[in-house]
Design a protein around this motif. Sequence first.
Motif, PDB file in Angstrom:
ATOM      1  N   GLY A 111       0.780  -1.257   0.055  1.00  0.00           N
ATOM      2  CA  GLY A 111       0.088   0.056  -0.087  1.00  0.00           C
ATOM      3  C   GLY A 111       0.808   1.226  -0.011  1.00  0.00           C
ATOM      4  O   GLY A 111       1.923   1.102   0.450  1.00  0.00           O
ATOM      5  N   ASN A 112       0.177   2.148  -0.245  1.00  0.00           N
ATOM      6  CA  ASN A 112       0.906   3.508  -0.529  1.00  0.00           C
ATOM      7  C   ASN A 112       0.130   4.751   0.256  1.00  0.00           C
ATOM      8  O   ASN A 112      -0.244   5.627  -0.141  1.00  0.00           O
ATOM      9  CB  ASN A 112       1.246   3.923  -1.633  1.00  0.00           C
ATOM     10  CG  ASN A 112      -0.062   4.078  -2.699  1.00  0.00           C
ATOM     11  OD1 ASN A 112      -0.966   3.635  -2.326  1.00  0.00           O
ATOM     12  ND2 ASN A 112       0.224   4.452  -3.936  1.00  0.00           N
ATOM     13  N   VAL A 113      -0.585   4.476   1.176  1.00  0.00           N
ATOM     14  CA  VAL A 113      -1.558   5.462   2.070  1.00  0.00           C
ATOM     15  C   VAL A 113      -0.976   5.517   3.414  1.00  0.00           C
ATOM     16  O   VAL A 113      -0.558   4.718   4.177  1.00  0.00           O
ATOM     17  CB  VAL A 113      -2.778   4.623   2.312  1.00  0.00           C
ATOM     18  CG1 VAL A 113      -3.907   5.658   3.143  1.00  0.00           C
ATOM     19  CG2 VAL A 113      -3.352   4.195   0.985  1.00  0.00           C
ATOM     20  N   ILE A 114      -0.828   6.755   3.854  1.00  0.00           N
ATOM     21  CA  ILE A 114      -0.625   7.520   5.091  1.00  0.00           C
ATOM     22  C   ILE A 114      -2.029   7.636   5.870  1.00  0.00           C
ATOM     23  O   ILE A 114      -2.784   8.402   5.213  1.00  0.00           O
ATOM     24  CB  ILE A 114       0.290   8.532   4.973  1.00  0.00           C
ATOM     25  CG1 ILE A 114       1.866   8.352   4.546  1.00  0.00           C
ATOM     26  CG2 ILE A 114       0.363   9.230   6.511  1.00  0.00           C
ATOM     27  CD1 ILE A 114       2.473   7.216   5.315  1.00  0.00           C
ATOM     28  N   GLU A 115      -2.240   7.204   7.112  1.00  0.00           N
ATOM     29  CA  GLU A 115      -3.646   7.512   7.663  1.00  0.00           C
ATOM     30  C   GLU A 115      -3.791   8.915   7.972  1.00  0.00           C
ATOM     31  O   GLU A 115      -4.744   9.309   7.645  1.00  0.00           O
ATOM     32  CB  GLU A 115      -3.811   6.551   8.941  1.00  0.00           C
ATOM     33  CG  GLU A 115      -3.892   5.116   8.263  1.00  0.00           C
ATOM     34  CD  GLU A 115      -5.373   4.882   7.603  1.00  0.00           C
ATOM     35  OE1 GLU A 115      -6.431   5.541   8.011  1.00  0.00           O
ATOM     36  OE2 GLU A 115      -5.202   3.947   6.850  1.00  0.00           O
ATOM     37  N   ARG A 116      -2.879   9.481   8.676  1.00  0.00           N
ATOM     38  CA  ARG A 116      -3.012  10.687   9.209  1.00  0.00           C
ATOM     39  C   ARG A 116      -1.754  11.484   9.247  1.00  0.00           C
ATOM     40  O   ARG A 116      -0.670  11.057   9.857  1.00  0.00           O
ATOM     41  CB  ARG A 116      -3.571  10.632  10.625  1.00  0.00           C
ATOM     42  CG  ARG A 116      -3.814  11.936  11.325  1.00  0.00           C
ATOM     43  CD  ARG A 116      -4.899  11.563  12.572  1.00  0.00           C
ATOM     44  NE  ARG A 116      -6.028  11.225  12.157  1.00  0.00           N
ATOM     45  CZ  ARG A 116      -6.836  10.118  12.540  1.00  0.00           C
ATOM     46  NH1 ARG A 116      -6.188   9.380  13.384  1.00  0.00           N
ATOM     47  NH2 ARG A 116      -7.866   9.710  12.054  1.00  0.00           N
ATOM     48  N   ILE A 117      -1.554  12.859   8.760  1.00  0.00           N
ATOM     49  CA  ILE A 117      -0.404  13.574   9.130  1.00  0.00           C
ATOM     50  C   ILE A 117      -1.047  14.799   9.783  1.00  0.00           C
ATOM     51  O   ILE A 117      -1.899  15.532   9.305  1.00  0.00           O
ATOM     52  CB  ILE A 117       0.144  13.967   7.890  1.00  0.00           C
ATOM     53  CG1 ILE A 117       0.820  12.706   7.130  1.00  0.00           C
ATOM     54  CG2 ILE A 117       1.330  14.924   8.073  1.00  0.00           C
ATOM     55  CD1 ILE A 117       1.422  12.773   5.802  1.00  0.00           C
ATOM     56  N   THR A 118      -0.199  15.435  10.796  1.00  0.00           N
ATOM     57  CA  THR A 118      -0.453  16.581  11.273  1.00  0.00           C
ATOM     58  C   THR A 118       0.618  17.736  10.764  1.00  0.00           C
ATOM     59  O   THR A 118       1.589  17.164  10.815  1.00  0.00           O
ATOM     60  CB  THR A 118      -0.487  16.633  12.995  1.00  0.00           C
ATOM     61  OG1 THR A 118      -1.191  15.943  13.350  1.00  0.00           O
ATOM     62  CG2 THR A 118      -0.836  18.106  13.410  1.00  0.00           C
ATOM     63  N   VAL A 119       0.179  18.657  10.273  1.00  0.00           N
ATOM     64  CA  VAL A 119       1.286  19.618   9.499  1.00  0.00           C
ATOM     65  C   VAL A 119       1.021  21.109  10.103  1.00  0.00           C
ATOM     66  O   VAL A 119      -0.134  21.460  10.551  1.00  0.00           O
ATOM     67  CB  VAL A 119       0.709  19.740   7.924  1.00  0.00           C
ATOM     68  CG1 VAL A 119       1.454  20.887   7.128  1.00  0.00           C
ATOM     69  CG2 VAL A 119       0.822  18.385   7.261  1.00  0.00           C
TER      70      VAL A 119
END
Length: 129
Positions: A111-119
């Motif tokens: 897979g190539n998915v990131i669930e959550r990023i805080t920026v």
Amino acid sequence: MATKRIPTTADIYLEANGVRVAVVQSYKVTATRSSKAIYAFGQSEPVATIRGQGQYTIELERIYATDEALRDGLNFMELDDFSLVICKPDRNVIYAGCQWSKLQESAEVGGNVIERITVEASRRIETGR
């Protein structure tokens, strides 16, 4: 008469060095700003308030890397100084100078998915379409 189109997930994306590297399913922006009260000599109440620097904290969910970015070896952990672009029917909103502060990865094999990023973004820009 121009027809307004409905935004899709392809209208929310991450861009690095002018290249779209990932699409984003959803986002939530929290804007904060500091301010400072100015007092005149001998006054107990402030005579003015000066607006301080704005800060933007953005929570992104379900981030999908583009095929091109994967071929180029995109590594979300190393992503630095990127932009979040949000295409709205009448304008684009760009959060620039982004750095991630929290990243949660959860993916299936291959897979190539990131669930959550805080920026954290340094500035917000609006451009007409």
